[in-house]
Design an enzyme around this catalytic site. Structure first.
Site, short mmCIF file in Angstrom:
data_model
loop_
_atom_site.label_atom_id
_atom_site.label_comp_id
_atom_site.label_asym_id
_atom_site.label_seq_id
_atom_site.Cartn_x
_atom_site.Cartn_y
_atom_site.Cartn_z
N TYR A 79 -60.22 61.38 42.65
CA TYR A 79 -60.10 60.79 41.31
C TYR A 79 -60.67 61.65 40.20
O TYR A 79 -60.81 61.18 39.07
CB TYR A 79 -60.70 59.38 41.31
N LYS A 138 -62.04 61.02 56.90
CA LYS A 138 -60.91 61.54 57.70
C LYS A 138 -61.27 62.96 58.13
O LYS A 138 -60.55 63.93 57.86
CB LYS A 138 -59.63 61.47 56.87
N ASP A 150 -57.86 55.73 58.64
CA ASP A 150 -56.66 55.06 59.16
C ASP A 150 -57.05 54.01 60.21
O ASP A 150 -56.53 52.89 60.21
CB ASP A 150 -55.65 56.08 59.72
N ASP A 204 -60.89 52.83 47.01
CA ASP A 204 -59.94 52.10 46.17
C ASP A 204 -58.88 51.43 47.04
O ASP A 204 -58.56 50.24 46.88
CB ASP A 204 -59.30 53.07 45.17
N ASP A 240 -58.34 47.07 48.13
CA ASP A 240 -57.13 46.24 47.98
C ASP A 240 -56.74 45.62 49.32
O ASP A 240 -56.29 44.48 49.39
CB ASP A 240 -55.96 47.06 47.43
N1 GGG Z 1 -59.92 46.24 36.69
C1 GGG Z 1 -59.55 47.24 37.57
C2 GGG Z 1 -58.32 47.95 37.17
O1 GGG Z 1 -57.94 47.94 36.02
N2 GGG Z 1 -57.65 48.55 38.14
C3 GGG Z 1 -56.50 49.35 37.90
C4 GGG Z 1 -56.62 50.70 38.54
O2 GGG Z 1 -55.62 51.38 38.74
N3 GGG Z 1 -57.84 51.11 38.86
C5 GGG Z 1 -58.13 52.34 39.45
C6 GGG Z 1 -59.50 52.31 40.03
O3 GGG Z 1 -60.12 51.25 40.17
O4 GGG Z 1 -60.00 53.37 40.40
#
Ligand code: GGG
Length: 335
Positions: free
Chosen positions: A127, A174, A207, A231, A235
């Site tokens: 990131y 990994k 994984d 990230d 999810d």
């Molecule tokens: N409130 C979290 C948000 O807006 N997530 C959208 C997103 O793409 N976030 C990337 C991240 O959390 O690194």
């Protein structure tokens, strides 16, 4: 995580961002205003619409506002996530991203016993979004892993485990493919573990972790991992416990903290008063605990739990037909 110094009044930077960020933020502020705490809110602009209107997705005034407040509440980022939320975390050196995954009643969780924390490194890894170079064949992205940042996040995870009576930390990487970057992560994980002899350790490939989260989610307590993996796994964690409408997060640094739901701007349901505000509300509860306002945090959390237990004012993602506003009003009634 707590600053442990309560104050008479708090300055809170509020950045609703895009899409449903606006609605879930308003619902959350309505509940916060029903608590007995003096908040001064300062509103900041950021996101896709801000880019369209002003030519920048994250005005410097918004960053300054966050710097000058006791804490920040952030709603949702859309297409400009890299220039907004990722940039705020990096600029403010908010190195630890805490994403609790917990099963609540009436939420279609895979199991009632899911309760773990993902501790995600927030400042480097994939990131850094360093992918400027196109090649003749396609494009190249750089992934940065430094000893300092990984040691800091791994130590944070072990320390969090020690302070919260957790018995095990799982390192996720990994290293069999990314031998240098994730090899280093794994090496540092076991170096830091030596300082915490009472806490059990294990490490898994990312994984395999994705599968174990489905097959044995109850076995996890604290997961520590790099930025992109954290990230993605959070999810997946949301999927285990009834969806993204229920997962909050905290971004913690030495000079500030920001609290946001894990979900994004959800343009498909934005502006319809039907988004689930609970993830944003649980994020604000993490903020209350950070500020040391634990009694108010407990009251707010109990009021949410009552709505979930009663299951009479749930939003459509949880199988109900309540609006965002109706759910917030019910929580206020329960306070
Ligand atoms: N409130 C979290 C948000 O807006 N997530 C959208 C997103 O793409 N976030 C990337 C991240 O959390 O690194």
């Amino acid at each position: 995580m707590s600053t442990s110094k309560t104050k008479d009044s708090y300055k809170i930077a509020v950045v609703p961002g895009d899409g449903i960020g606006q609605e879930v933020m308003k619902a959350t502020i309505d509940v916060l205003n029903s608590l007995d705490i003096d908040f001064e809110y300062v509103y900041g602009d950021a996101g896709d619409e801000c880019l369209e209107r002003t030519g920048t997705a994250l005005p410097s005034e918004t960053l300054d506002m966050i710097r000058e407040s006791d804490a920040c509440l952030f709603g949702a980022a859309g297409e400009t996530a890299a220039d907004v939320i990722v940039k705020i975390r990096q600029e403010m050196k908010m190195f630890a991203n805490l994403r609790p995954v917990k099963a609540y009643p009436n939420t279609n969780s895979l199991s009632d016993d899911i309760d773990f924390m993902i501790v995600r490194e927030n400042t480097e890894g994939m990131y850094i979004a360093d992918e400027e170079s196109y090649t003749d064949e396609g494009a190249v992205a750089k992934r940065i892993i430094t000893r300092e940042a990984e040691r800091r996040i791994i130590d944070y995870a072990f320390n969090y485990a020690a302070e919260n009576n957790k018995s095990k930390v799982t390192g996720v990487h990994k290293a069999n493919v990314l031998k240098k970057t994730d090899g280093l992560f794994k090496e540092i994980f076991y170096e830091v573990a030596k300082d915490y002899p009472d806490i059990a350790t294990e490490d898994f490939y990312v994984d395999a972790t994705a599968m174990y989260l489905i097959t044995q989610p109850e076995s996890f307590e604290i997961i520590v991992t790099t930025n992109l993996f954290g990230d993605i796994l959070s999810d997946e964690g949301a999927g285990l416990v009834g969806g993204l409408g229920l997962i909050p997060s905290a971004n913690i640094g030495e000079d500030g903290a920001l609290f946001e739901p894990v979900h994004g701007s959800a343009p498909d349901i934005a502006g319809q008063n039907k988004a689930n505000p609970i993830a944003m509300m649980l994020s604000s509860i993490m903020m209350l605990r950070y500020l040391g306002e634990n009694d108010s945090a407990d009251r707010f959390e109990s009021a949410i739990l009552k709505v979930l237990n009663d299951a009479n004012k749930l939003t459509s993602d949880l199988g109900g037909s309540a609006t965002t506003t109706e759910l917030a009003d019910e929580i206020i009634k329960n306070l």
